[in-house]
Design a protein around this motif. Structure first.
Motif, PDB file in Angstrom:
ATOM      1  N   LYS A   1       0.836  -1.215   0.000  1.00 15.60           N
ATOM      2  CA  LYS A   1       0.000   0.000   0.000  1.00 15.60           C
ATOM      3  C   LYS A   1       0.867   1.259   0.000  1.00 15.60           C
ATOM      4  O   LYS A   1       0.590   2.235  -0.721  1.00 15.60           O
ATOM      5  N   GLU A   2       1.925   1.233   0.799  1.00 13.71           N
ATOM      6  CA  GLU A   2       2.835   2.376   0.816  1.00 13.71           C
ATOM      7  C   GLU A   2       3.546   2.538  -0.529  1.00 13.71           C
ATOM      8  O   GLU A   2       3.797   3.658  -0.993  1.00 13.71           O
ATOM      9  N   LYS A   3       3.853   1.421  -1.171  1.00 15.37           N
ATOM     10  CA  LYS A   3       4.504   1.485  -2.476  1.00 15.37           C
ATOM     11  C   LYS A   3       3.567   2.079  -3.525  1.00 15.37           C
ATOM     12  O   LYS A   3       3.994   2.881  -4.373  1.00 15.37           O
ATOM     13  N   ILE A   4       2.305   1.720  -3.467  1.00 15.40           N
ATOM     14  CA  ILE A   4       1.327   2.277  -4.419  1.00 15.40           C
ATOM     15  C   ILE A   4       1.210   3.783  -4.236  1.00 15.40           C
ATOM     16  O   ILE A   4       1.198   4.560  -5.205  1.00 15.40           O
ATOM     17  N   ARG A   5       1.114   4.239  -2.974  1.00 14.84           N
ATOM     18  CA  ARG A   5       1.006   5.684  -2.722  1.00 14.84           C
ATOM     19  C   ARG A   5       2.268   6.410  -3.184  1.00 14.84           C
ATOM     20  O   ARG A   5       2.192   7.515  -3.762  1.00 14.84           O
ATOM     21  N   ALA A   6       3.437   5.782  -2.954  1.00 14.32           N
ATOM     22  CA  ALA A   6       4.681   6.431  -3.374  1.00 14.32           C
ATOM     23  C   ALA A   6       4.768   6.526  -4.900  1.00 14.32           C
ATOM     24  O   ALA A   6       5.172   7.559  -5.446  1.00 14.32           O
ATOM     25  N   LEU A   7       4.369   5.463  -5.599  1.00 14.83           N
ATOM     26  CA  LEU A   7       4.422   5.496  -7.070  1.00 14.83           C
ATOM     27  C   LEU A   7       3.447   6.521  -7.629  1.00 14.83           C
ATOM     28  O   LEU A   7       3.775   7.256  -8.583  1.00 14.83           O
ATOM     29  N   GLN A   8       2.263   6.570  -7.055  1.00 17.57           N
ATOM     30  CA  GLN A   8       1.280   7.566  -7.513  1.00 17.57           C
ATOM     31  C   GLN A   8       1.763   8.991  -7.254  1.00 17.57           C
ATOM     32  O   GLN A   8       1.576   9.891  -8.084  1.00 17.57           O
ATOM     33  N   PHE A   9       2.396   9.213  -6.098  1.00 14.37           N
ATOM     34  CA  PHE A   9       2.909  10.560  -5.780  1.00 14.37           C
ATOM     35  C   PHE A   9       4.029  10.946  -6.729  1.00 14.37           C
ATOM     36  O   PHE A   9       4.071  12.076  -7.242  1.00 14.37           O
ATOM     37  N   ILE A  10       4.935  10.014  -7.021  1.00 15.53           N
ATOM     38  CA  ILE A  10       6.042  10.310  -7.938  1.00 15.53           C
ATOM     39  C   ILE A  10       5.507  10.611  -9.325  1.00 15.53           C
ATOM     40  O   ILE A  10       5.958  11.560 -10.005  1.00 15.53           O
ATOM     41  N   ARG A  11       4.513   9.849  -9.777  1.00 16.04           N
ATOM     42  CA  ARG A  11       3.960  10.077 -11.110  1.00 16.04           C
ATOM     43  C   ARG A  11       3.271  11.430 -11.199  1.00 16.04           C
ATOM     44  O   ARG A  11       3.457  12.177 -12.166  1.00 16.04           O
ATOM     45  N   SER A  12       2.512  11.771 -10.167  1.00 15.87           N
ATOM     46  CA  SER A  12       1.825  13.075 -10.180  1.00 15.87           C
ATOM     47  C   SER A  12       2.818  14.238 -10.123  1.00 15.87           C
ATOM     48  O   SER A  12       2.637  15.257 -10.804  1.00 15.87           O
ATOM     49  N   GLU A  13       3.858  14.133  -9.353  1.00 21.55           N
ATOM     50  CA  GLU A  13       4.856  15.196  -9.252  1.00 21.55           C
ATOM     51  C   GLU A  13       5.603  15.361 -10.562  1.00 21.55           C
ATOM     52  O   GLU A  13       5.894  16.485 -10.997  1.00 21.55           O
ATOM     53  N   GLN A  14       5.924  14.242 -11.224  1.00 24.39           N
ATOM     54  CA  GLN A  14       6.605  14.339 -12.520  1.00 24.39           C
ATOM     55  C   GLN A  14       5.711  14.992 -13.566  1.00 24.39           C
ATOM     56  O   GLN A  14       6.192  15.778 -14.394  1.00 24.39           O
ATOM     57  N   GLN A  15       4.422  14.688 -13.540  1.00 21.34           N
ATOM     58  CA  GLN A  15       3.498  15.303 -14.499  1.00 21.34           C
ATOM     59  C   GLN A  15       3.341  16.801 -14.238  1.00 21.34           C
ATOM     60  O   GLN A  15       3.270  17.605 -15.168  1.00 21.34           O
ATOM     61  N   GLU A  16       3.282  17.206 -12.969  1.00 24.11           N
ATOM     62  CA  GLU A  16       3.142  18.629 -12.645  1.00 24.11           C
ATOM     63  C   GLU A  16       4.405  19.417 -12.999  1.00 24.11           C
ATOM     64  O   GLU A  16       4.330  20.565 -13.431  1.00 24.11           O
ATOM     65  N   CYS A  17       5.554  18.803 -12.820  1.00 27.84           N
ATOM     66  CA  CYS A  17       6.808  19.496 -13.117  1.00 27.84           C
ATOM     67  C   CYS A  17       7.153  19.481 -14.602  1.00 27.84           C
ATOM     68  O   CYS A  17       8.091  20.157 -15.042  1.00 27.84           O
ATOM     69  N   GLY A  18       6.435  18.714 -15.385  1.00 25.87           N
ATOM     70  CA  GLY A  18       6.669  18.666 -16.815  1.00 25.87           C
ATOM     71  C   GLY A  18       7.923  17.935 -17.212  1.00 25.87           C
ATOM     72  O   GLY A  18       8.491  18.213 -18.278  1.00 25.87           O
ATOM     73  N   VAL A  19       8.362  17.002 -16.401  1.00 23.57           N
ATOM     74  CA  VAL A  19       9.553  16.197 -16.731  1.00 23.57           C
ATOM     75  C   VAL A  19       9.103  14.833 -17.255  1.00 23.57           C
ATOM     76  O   VAL A  19       7.901  14.514 -17.279  1.00 23.57           O
ATOM     77  N   GLU A  20      10.101  14.049 -17.656  1.00 25.85           N
ATOM     78  CA  GLU A  20       9.783  12.725 -18.195  1.00 25.85           C
ATOM     79  C   GLU A  20       9.187  11.839 -17.095  1.00 25.85           C
ATOM     80  O   GLU A  20       9.732  11.747 -15.988  1.00 25.85           O
ATOM     81  N   VAL A  21       8.079  11.227 -17.389  1.00 25.15           N
ATOM     82  CA  VAL A  21       7.392  10.356 -16.424  1.00 25.15           C
ATOM     83  C   VAL A  21       8.043   8.969 -16.475  1.00 25.15           C
ATOM     84  O   VAL A  21       8.029   8.312 -17.522  1.00 25.15           O
ATOM     85  N   THR A  22       8.618   8.574 -15.351  1.00 26.11           N
ATOM     86  CA  THR A  22       9.305   7.275 -15.285  1.00 26.11           C
ATOM     87  C   THR A  22       8.423   6.171 -14.697  1.00 26.11           C
ATOM     88  O   THR A  22       8.745   4.986 -14.826  1.00 26.11           O
ATOM     89  N   VAL A  23       7.337   6.571 -14.061  1.00 21.86           N
ATOM     90  CA  VAL A  23       6.429   5.588 -13.445  1.00 21.86           C
ATOM     91  C   VAL A  23       5.221   5.443 -14.352  1.00 21.86           C
ATOM     92  O   VAL A  23       4.489   6.421 -14.602  1.00 21.86           O
ATOM     93  N   THR A  24       4.991   4.231 -14.835  1.00 23.49           N
ATOM     94  CA  THR A  24       3.881   3.980 -15.742  1.00 23.49           C
ATOM     95  C   THR A  24       2.677   3.421 -14.989  1.00 23.49           C
ATOM     96  O   THR A  24       2.789   2.972 -13.844  1.00 23.49           O
ATOM     97  N   ASP A  25       1.542   3.486 -15.667  1.00 25.48           N
ATOM     98  CA  ASP A  25       0.320   2.934 -15.069  1.00 25.48           C
ATOM     99  C   ASP A  25       0.402   1.416 -14.931  1.00 25.48           C
ATOM    100  O   ASP A  25      -0.219   0.829 -14.018  1.00 25.48           O
ATOM    101  N   GLU A  26       1.152   0.785 -15.818  1.00 20.69           N
ATOM    102  CA  GLU A  26       1.288  -0.668 -15.733  1.00 20.69           C
ATOM    103  C   GLU A  26       2.003  -1.087 -14.444  1.00 20.69           C
ATOM    104  O   GLU A  26       1.636  -2.080 -13.807  1.00 20.69           O
TER     105      GLU A  26
END
Length: 279
Positions: free
Chosen positions: A231-256
Motif C-alpha cells: 500500500k505504501e509502495k502504491i502511494r509512493a508510485l502515484q505521488f512520484i507520477r503526479s509530481e513528474q506530471q506537474e513538473c513537466g519532466v519525463e514520467v518514469t512511473v507507468t500505469d502498468e
C-alpha cells in the motif's frame, strides 16, 4: 615471637570480605544449558528376533492331533476318546510338540516328499529350532548354554543364507518370503556409538532447528507486513507520477507498474482471506 607478629601485621592484606563479594560472571554456555538430552541406545542381543531377522514367533500347534509316532496306528483310530486324548500332543512333552512344528515348517519348502538334505530344508529346520529357542529364552533368559546354542544356529543360518543369496537369488527371495525372514548381513564398517559424537550431532541439529525456527518467524513477520508495504509502495508510485506530471519532466512511473502492484496486493488479500476461511 613478638617480632614475628609485628612483621606479619605490617603487611596490608586485603580484607576477606572484598574477595568473597566479587562474583565471577561466565561468558560461555555449558551443554547442559541447551535443551539437549542424549540417552545411550539400548543394546539388543544377537539372539533377539530383532537382530536374527525372524518376523514371526513359533506358531501354535493343534494339540488335539496325535503324536507323530502314533499317527499311523489303526488301533488308535478305533480307540476311546479318552485314550485318544492321552496319546495326543496335549499330554506330550514340549520336545515332541516342537518336533511337529519342525516337520510342518520343513514341509512348506521341501522339493519332494523325501527331501531331507536340501539347503532349503536345512534353513527351515534351523529356523524352527531358533524360534523355539527364542521362545524359551524369553522364559529363561539366564540359560547360558541355550544362549550359546541359539547364537551358533543363527550364525550358521546366516552363513547358508549368504551362500544361497550368491548362487540362487530367486530361491533366496522365495525362501525369505516363505519363512517370513529378513536377511541382515554384517555391516561393512563397524562404528562405535560414543556420547561425545552423539552430543556433537545433537548440538548441530539443535542449532539448525533453532536457525530454521527463527527464519520461519522472520518470514512470517515479513509476510504480515507485506500488505502495508505494498500500500505504501502504491502511494509512493502515484505521488512520484503526479509530481513528474506537474513538473513537466519525463514520467518514469507507468500505469502498468502501479497496476501490477495493485494486483499483487489483491492476490495477497485474497490468499489471506481463503486461509482464514479454511482455518
Amino acid at each position: 615471637m613478638n617480632v614475628a607478629r609485628r612483621v606479619l601485621s605490617s603487611f596490608n592484606h586485603p580484607p576477606l570480605t572484598n574477595l568473597t563479594s566479587k562474583t565471577c560472571s561466565r561468558t560461555y554456555a555449558f551443554k547442559s544449558d541447551l535443551k539437549i538430552k542424549w540417552v545411550r541406545p539400548e543394546k539388543i542381543p544377537c539372539i533377539r528376533p530383532e537382530k536374527s531377522g525372524d518376523l514371526e514367533p513359533m506358531s501354535q500347534i493343534d494339540l488335539s492331533q496325535p503324536r507323530m509316532m502314533f499317527r499311523n496306528s489303526k488301533e488308535l483310530e478305533t480307540a476311546d476318546e479318552t485314550v485318544k486324548k492321552l496319546f495326543s500332543l496335549e499330554y506330550a512333552p514340549r520336545k515332541e510338540v516342537a518336533r511337529v512344528y519342525f516337520e510342518e515348517i520343513k514341509d512348506v519348502v521341501r522339493r519332494h516328499p523325501m527331501d531331507a538334505g536340501s539347503i532349503e530344508v536345512k534353513i527351515a529346520r534351523w529356523t524352527g529350532i531358533i524360534r523355539a529357542y527364542q521362545e524359551l529364552m524369553e522364559r529363561f533368559p539366564r540359560d547360558k548354554r541355550m544362549k550359546v546354542i541359539l547364537k551358533e544356529l543363527i550364525d550358521r543360518r546366516k552363513k547358508h543364507l549368504k551362500y544361497l543369496r550368491r548362487w540362487d537369488y530367486k530361491k533366496f527371495e522365495w525362501l525369505l518370503e516363505t519363512l517370513n525372514l529378513v536377511y541382515k548381513p554384517p555391516p561393512n564398517e563397524f562404528h562405535w556409538i560414543t556420547r561425545k559424537e552423539s552430543l556433537q550431532k545433537l548440538t548441530d541439529k539443535y542449532c539448525e532447528d533453532l536457525k530454521q525456527e527463527r527464519l520461519d518467524t522472520y518470514r512470517k513477520m515479513l509476510q504480515a507486513e507485506q500488505p502495508i508495504f505494498l500500500k505504501e509502495k502504491i502511494r509512493a508510485l502515484q505521488f512520484i507520477r503526479s509530481e513528474q506530471q506537474e513538473c513537466g519532466v519525463e514520467v518514469t512511473v507507468t500505469d502498468e507498474e502501479i497496476e501490477k502492484v495493485k494486483n499483487q496486493l489483491q492476490e495477497l488479500e485474497e490468499k489471506k482471506q481463503s486461509e482464514s476461511d479454511d482455518s
